[in-house]
Each structure stands twice: as structure tokens, then as C-alpha cells.
Design a protein around this motif. Structure first.
Motif, short mmCIF file in Angstrom:
data_model
loop_
_atom_site.label_atom_id
_atom_site.label_comp_id
_atom_site.label_asym_id
_atom_site.label_seq_id
_atom_site.Cartn_x
_atom_site.Cartn_y
_atom_site.Cartn_z
N THR A 415 39.15 35.77 35.86
CA THR A 415 39.30 37.18 35.46
C THR A 415 40.47 37.33 34.49
O THR A 415 40.40 38.13 33.56
CB THR A 415 39.50 38.11 36.67
OG1 THR A 415 40.05 37.36 37.74
CG2 THR A 415 38.22 38.72 37.12
N GLU A 416 41.51 36.56 34.74
CA GLU A 416 42.68 36.62 33.87
C GLU A 416 42.28 36.26 32.43
O GLU A 416 42.63 36.96 31.47
CB GLU A 416 43.74 35.63 34.39
CG GLU A 416 45.13 35.84 33.83
CD GLU A 416 45.63 37.26 34.03
OE1 GLU A 416 46.20 37.80 33.07
OE2 GLU A 416 45.41 37.85 35.12
N ARG A 419 40.27 38.96 30.90
CA ARG A 419 41.11 40.11 30.57
C ARG A 419 41.81 39.86 29.23
O ARG A 419 41.84 40.72 28.35
CB ARG A 419 42.13 40.35 31.68
CG ARG A 419 42.90 41.65 31.55
CD ARG A 419 43.81 41.87 32.75
NE ARG A 419 43.07 42.05 34.00
CZ ARG A 419 43.22 41.30 35.10
NH1 ARG A 419 44.09 40.32 35.11
NH2 ARG A 419 42.50 41.55 36.17
N ARG A 423 41.21 42.05 25.82
CA ARG A 423 42.35 42.77 25.25
C ARG A 423 42.52 42.40 23.78
O ARG A 423 42.70 43.24 22.92
CB ARG A 423 43.61 42.41 26.04
CG ARG A 423 44.74 43.38 25.87
CD ARG A 423 45.88 43.05 26.83
NE ARG A 423 45.58 43.40 28.20
CZ ARG A 423 46.19 42.82 29.25
NH1 ARG A 423 47.06 41.86 29.07
NH2 ARG A 423 45.90 43.20 30.48
N THR A 433 40.98 52.44 32.83
CA THR A 433 41.40 51.13 33.36
C THR A 433 40.45 50.63 34.44
O THR A 433 40.20 49.44 34.53
CB THR A 433 42.84 51.20 33.93
OG1 THR A 433 42.98 52.42 34.62
CG2 THR A 433 43.86 51.07 32.83
N GLU A 437 38.55 47.17 34.04
CA GLU A 437 38.79 46.13 35.04
C GLU A 437 37.47 45.63 35.64
O GLU A 437 37.29 44.45 35.89
CB GLU A 437 39.72 46.69 36.12
CG GLU A 437 40.36 45.65 37.01
CD GLU A 437 41.10 44.55 36.24
OE1 GLU A 437 41.25 43.46 36.81
OE2 GLU A 437 41.51 44.77 35.07
N VAL A 440 35.88 43.34 33.12
CA VAL A 440 36.61 42.08 33.06
C VAL A 440 36.21 41.15 34.21
O VAL A 440 36.00 39.96 34.04
CB VAL A 440 38.13 42.39 33.08
CG1 VAL A 440 38.92 41.21 33.56
CG2 VAL A 440 38.59 42.84 31.71
#
Length: 598
Positions: A415-416, A419, A423, A433, A437, A440
Motif C-alpha cells: 500500500t505504501e 500511495r 501521489r 482522503t 486511501e 491506494v
RNA sequence: GGCCCCGUAGUUCAGUUGAAUAGAACGUCAGAUUCCGGUUCUGAAGGUCACAGGUUUGAGUCCUGUCGGGGUCACCA
């Protein structure tokens, strides 16, 4: 829905009859997909027919091709290369398929009724002494996807989980916590319950090793030290207390297992898997003893002088296998015999599928044989979905050596990465958000799930923690992107007031990319069927990747909304919508979500 | 040692019941885009399908052997 393969085969049989006066065996005339570098959609290989035709391959293929062209309206033209008869399906036929077939969420999926065969799928089956790792992820994703695929093939499905919640390994965690835990709880330390318990399992091993070192230093042999170390004796004592239902031991066991279940629930939810029923080994580990005793009375099994019970499978090419210990207690096999019987009694199922790693191939072979010897007619309906292990670059994962890839950590990383990429591209800027999220997570999990499922389940697969899972190329996000992109086109169409119609003009002249796309959509139901028959989510994964790639090529080469001929525009819009739907359905069979935007 | 599984580009993987010049992706290099979403598209380089026999009109695929890797043969689960 029309069945092109069947139509072509039937006409080809007729052609051989008409031309050579002999009824050919149908399997001499199997159609296959034409390879990309040749013109055509379907191909007959005529070599097997030469004995009948008594002509050269070219002459035979040409004769059959000419017959088909005049007698089969689906075929527009043909070409012959050596012994290969390549057939081109008429545009009108493809367009008719597209306009007559409703491509919605049910396309490619058979509807199960109360009469449909019912299958039970056992998967996941974790131990409650440590958190889930990469190997478990493969198991869970395969099991969940298999359940979806079998449901799509028209079966009723019961998903079950058999939790290994008892045994010496659980006692090790409990003991270490008792000695060194200082009352730590998930609430007090903020640690996820399964990780907390897993840490004490590791702690036990560390202390146990120290004791072994000490004892061998005092001159004891390693083997004896391993057997006589105080800690292991204490753990065994604890297991005896547990089996004797000692209240204090049971209370600790319930508390710590509770922590683990809370942790597992979080992991399962993130993975998106679920179960219709959960079995616990603590409740099933005694079952099967009576059945084995019965088998002994019937002389299907035999007893050794020490009282242990065995089955002799040497006539089947296997070994002798223990079914009851000399002290009368049961083993793994005993329990599996018992639970299998219980399940077939309790549920109206025609098949029981175990999703278990291939290191247990032998176990399941024995299980089926033993149940067959006991006379259960359903013994042949036990299926082992055997999958290969996940290897790391330097070999197997070993929990004790700390070389495991933790499931929660890996999902965090995925997920990081998703993300960061989102971005960077700024695609989610306008969203709240919460929405961003959610997307993501969908992308991160899509990458992970596709990575695990695109590999043939039977094969071992490699995971290199140093190289993160890709988001470009043959990946989940690539396919998700294609879906999101089509949704964007559909939104634009709606904004411009362009309606999606299914009554398309069947006189349109199709280009190559369009034909490939329709052909791919046409192939979806067959792919689902094949995946169900071979227990292979990988077939779906490879299919949907090809479909997405076809669409991107089409999208790159042709306009949809800017096409001036409104008939062509309507057709391309429908084709896009149908493609998106098939992508969505296929990804869903893999347990992967299709975002509207990303 | 017995039994089971596996061996395909540098790497990760496809390759239906045998069929055409063994395909993708990543990575490398070179390109495209008046765009409906550039997480896209096109091209190049890269292979003795572990090796040796056999069956077949035809073998990555079937058979035998050899080599290499993994699993399993627990009174563990």
C-alpha cells in the motif's frame, strides 16, 4: 451464446464426409486458435486427415476450406499454409455475438441453484502460535479464488477453515509468555495479538537453544539434551495438563488464542478472504479414533505388538502408515479421517477440496486410499489442491531462522508503494482522503494478489524481498488501470450525452484489433470453465492480462468518442464497456477489486 | 536409498489433449503520442526448451536413462 468451436467442428466433419465419404473421428478435427502471425481466428491441422483424404496436406486443407467457405456462413474466407487451414470468422458473426450477448456481471459465470453440486473447500488452516507469512498468503489467495471460480462454474460452495489451535507448539508460546511475559497483552503493548504470541514462540526457541548449549557443555549428547532440556519437558507437561483440561492451562490457552484470533481477523479482512465455517482442532483432534478401531476389527488395519495401529499400503506402492500410537492417542491422519467422515455426514457435498501445500502430497494420497479401503464411496471425491511453496532467493522460509516475510508487513509495503506512486502522478488529488486511501489499498492489494495468483499454483514460486513487486507490465495495477481508463471514457460519453446501445450495426467493417478484442471476450466463459476444471486461478490471471493488453492496443490505435461514424462509435463504446465488465468479473474471480479511477 | 514434483531469454513467468519461425513481462537500448487517462503504445537485442537416446508425418509437451534442484518417507501437525 453461439459456440464457434462446435459449429466449425461439425461443419468440418460434414466436409470430410462430403469430400471423402468417410465419417472422421471428431478428435481428428480439433480446432485451435490461429497463431498471431497468420491471418485467421481458428485453425484446423489437417495432418491427421491425410490417411482419409489420400491427398497432400495442401490439397486436403484447400478442399475442406472451400467446402466450409460455401457451407458455413460464419466463415468469411480461409488460407492454407502447409497442413494448416486458417479460417477467418465473418465480421457479421462477431458483431452478432456482441449484440446478442448480454455482458453483465453474470457473463461467463453459471448460476448455481439448490440442485447444483456442492463443494467444500478447506483453506488457510493456520497455526495459532505465530502470525501469517507469505506462504499463508499464497494459500489464502488461492483458496479464496478457487472458491470464486468454482462458484462461477455453477457449484455451490462452502468455505471452511481448520484452525490448528492445539499441540506442543502452542504450549511453547504459552510457556514463554508465562516465564518472560510480565503480563504483556496486546492492549498493554499495542502489539497485534498474533505477533505478540509469535514473539513468545521465538523467545521459547531462543531459551530452549540456550539450555541445549548448556547441557551439551556439561557433556550431554545433543540428542539427549534436546529431549531433556527443562523447557521442553515443561512444555510437554503443559500439553498433558491441557489435555486433562486443567483450568489454569485452559484459561491461559483461551486468552492467548483469543489474541491470535483478533490478529488473524485483521489480516483476513485486509486480504479480503472469509469462511462459512471455522473448525478447531481442539474440537476435532480426537475424532477418527473410533473409525480406525472399526477398521481394525474389520481387519483393514493391523496392530503391532506394542499396540499401535497401522495400515499397509505397500500393495498400492506406498509404505505402511501409523494410524494410532501405541498409547492409543491419535495422529494427524486419524484426525483427517475423522473430520472427512464428519463433513460428508453433516453436509450434502459431492467434493471436498483441501488447499494445502505440496509437501503434503503424500499425506493426501494416503488419506484417500485409507478412506477408500474403509469403504466410503466418496473417498475418490477428496481433492487435494496442491500448490508449490514460496521461496526466497536464498531458499525456503524458516520461521525459526527469522527468514519469513510477514503478511502484515508485506501488505503495508504494497500500500505504501501504491500511495507513493499515486501521489507522484497526482491522479487522486481531487478526492477525499478516505476515497484516495481506499483506492491506494485496492491497488496495493491488486499488485500483491495478482503477483501471487498469476503463477501456476502447482509450481514453486520465487519472491525476492529486495525487489518490490512491480506495478507496470504483467501486473495487477496494469489491468486495474485499463479498467479505470475505460470507466473514464464511459464517464466522458455520459457527460457528452452519448448513449450506450446494444443494437449495433452488424454491417460494420472490423479492424484487426477489434476482432482480437471480441474474440478475447468470446473466450472468457471457456477460460472460466478451464480454470475450474484444473483448479487454476493462473489461467484467469493470464487471460485477463491478455485482454487488458488487447484493449490498450486498440485504444492506442483508434478513437472511440471522436469517431465520426456514429454506428462505429456506438460499437466501439459497447466494446469498451463490455471489455471493462469482463476485466471486472475476471479480477473479481481472483479476489481483486477494479477501481473506477486510480 | 525408495517414492513424488520440477529444470524454458540475464531475471520472473506463459506455452490446452503432441502441430507452423517456442511467447510475455521486468531489465537494457532505440522510438511514438495534434490523446477519449503516459501506470499507455511500437521496435531491437537476448534461447542447443538441463543433457542423451527413443516413439511419431511432427516433441518444450509422450517414453527410457543421466545430471541438477526441491519435497516426502516422524508414535510432529
Amino acid at each position: 451464446m453461439i459456440n464457434l468451436e462446435k459449429i466449425l467442428t461439425q461443419h468440418a466433419v460434414e466436409a470430410v464426409m462430403a469430400l471423402y465419404g468417410i465419417q472422421p473421428d471428431e478428435n481428428l478435427l480439433q480446432v485451435q486458435q490461429t497463431r498471431k502471425e497468420f491471418e485467421g481466428n481458428y485453425t484446423f491441422v489437417v495432418f491427421p486427415l491425410l490417411k482419409i483424404s489420400k491427398q497432400s496436406p495442401e490439397a486436403t486443407a484447400t478442399a475442406i476450406g472451400e467446402y466450409l467457405q460455401t457451407n458455413c456462413k460464419e466463415i468469411a474466407r480461409f488460407n492454407v499454409i502447409k497442413g494448416f487451414l486458417n479460417l477467418v470468422i465473418a465480421d457479421a458473426c462477431w458483431l452478432q455475438f456482441l449484440s446478442e450477448t448480454t455482458i453483465d456481471t453474470h457473463y461467463g459465470c453459471a448460476e448455481a441453484s439448490g440442485e447444483s453440486p456442492q463443494k467444500m473447500i478447506e483453506y488457510s488452516s493456520p497455526n495459532t502460535n505465530k502470525p501469517l507469512h507469505l506462504g499463508h498468503i499464497r494459500n489464502n489467495l488461492l483458496g479464496y479464488s478457487l472458491a470464486k471460480i468454482l462458484a462461477a462454474a455453477g457449484h455451490r460452495i462452502i468455505k471452511v477453515n481448520l484452525v490448528n489451535d492445539r499441540g506442543i507448539h502452542i504450549c511453547k508460546s504459552m510457556l514463554a509468555w508465562k516465564h518472560w511475559g510480565n503480563g504483556e497483552t496486546p492492549a498493554s503493548s499495542g502489539k497485534k495479538g498474533d505477533h505478540l504470541v509469535g514473539d513468545y514462540y521465538v523467545k521459547f526457541d531462543v531459551e530452549y537453544k540456550k539450555e541445549i548449549e548448556r547441557l551439551t557443555g556439561e557433556g550431554m549428547s545433543r540428542e539427549e539434551a534436546e529431549r531433556k532440556a527443562p523447557l521442553i519437558l515443561e512444555a510437554q507437561e503443559m500439553l498433558r495438563k491441557w489435555e486433562a483440561k486443567d483450568p489454569e492451562t485452559i484459561a491461559l490457552w483461551e486468552t492467548m488464542n483469543g489474541w491470535v484470533y483478533d490478529g488473524f481477523d485483521v489480516t483476513y479482512k485486509r486480504l479480503g478472504v472469509d469462511f462459512d465455517r471455522i473448525y478447531y482442532e481442539s474440537q476435532t483432534y480426537l475424532s477418527g479414533k473410533e473409525i480406525v478401531a472399526e477398521g481394525l476389527r474389520k481387519k483393514i488395519f493391523y496392530q503391532k505388538p506394542d499396540g499401535s495401529v497401522w495400515v499397509d499400503l505397500t500393495a498400492d506402492g506406498l509404505d505402511e502408515k501409523l494410524l494410532l500410537r501405541s498409547d492409543g492417542t491419535s495422529v494427524y491422519m486419524t484426525q483427517d479421517i475423522g473430520t472427512a467422515c464428519q463433513r460428508f455426514e453433516e453436509y450434502d457435498i459431492d467434493e471436498l477440496v483441501y488447499v494445502v501445500g505440496n509437501e503434503q502430497d503424500y499425506h493426501f494420497k494416503v488419506l484417500s486410499l485409507v478412506l477408500g479401503k474403509l469403504g466410503y464411496p466418496w473417498a475418490k471425491n477428496l481433492k487435494h489442491m496442491s500448490y508449490g511453496m514460496v521461496e526466497l532467493p536464498d531458499g525456503k522460509m524458516k520461521s525459526r531462522e527469522g527468514t519469513v516475510v510477514d503478511a502484515d508487513d508485506l501488505m503495508d509495503e504494497m500500500t505504501e508503494t501504491a500511495r507513493d506512486m499515486s501521489r507522484e502522478l497526482g491522479k487522486l488529488d481531487g478526492l477525499s482522503t478516505d476515497e484516495a486511501e481506499k483506492i491506494v489499498k485496492t491497488i496495493g492489494m491488486g499488485a500483491l494478489k495478482y503477483f501471487m495468483l498469476k503463477v501456476d499454483p502447482k509450481k514453486n514460486m520465487l519472491f525476492d524481498p529486495k525487489e518490490s513487486i512491480d506495478f507496470n507490465g504483467n501486473t495487477g495495477p496494469f489491468i486495474q488501470y485499463t479498467h479505470a481508463r475505460i470507466q473514464s471514457v464511459l464517464r466522458k460519453a455520459a457527460e457528452s450525452g452519448i448513449e450506450i446501445r446494444t443494437d449495433i450495426d452488424t454491417n460494420i467493417k472490423l479492424n484487426g484489433k477489434e476482432i482480437e478484442l471480441i474474440h478475447a471476450i468470446y473466450d472468457f466463459p471457456g477460460t472460466v470453465k478451464a480454470a475450474a476444471e484444473t483448479f487454476s486461478p493462473a489461467l484467469i490471471a493470464n487471460y485477463v492480462y491478455e485482454l487488458a493488453k488487447e484493449y490498450n492496443q486498440f485504444y492506442h490505435d483508434y478513437s472511440i468518442l471522436k469517431e465520426e461514424n456514429t454506428n462505429v462509435r456506438a460499437f466501439r463504446l459497447l466494446l469498451s464497456k463490455d471489455t471493462a465488465q469482463v476485466i471486472r468479473t475476471a479480477l473479481d474471480l481472483l479476489g481483486i477489486d477494479s477501481p473506477e479511477r486510480m
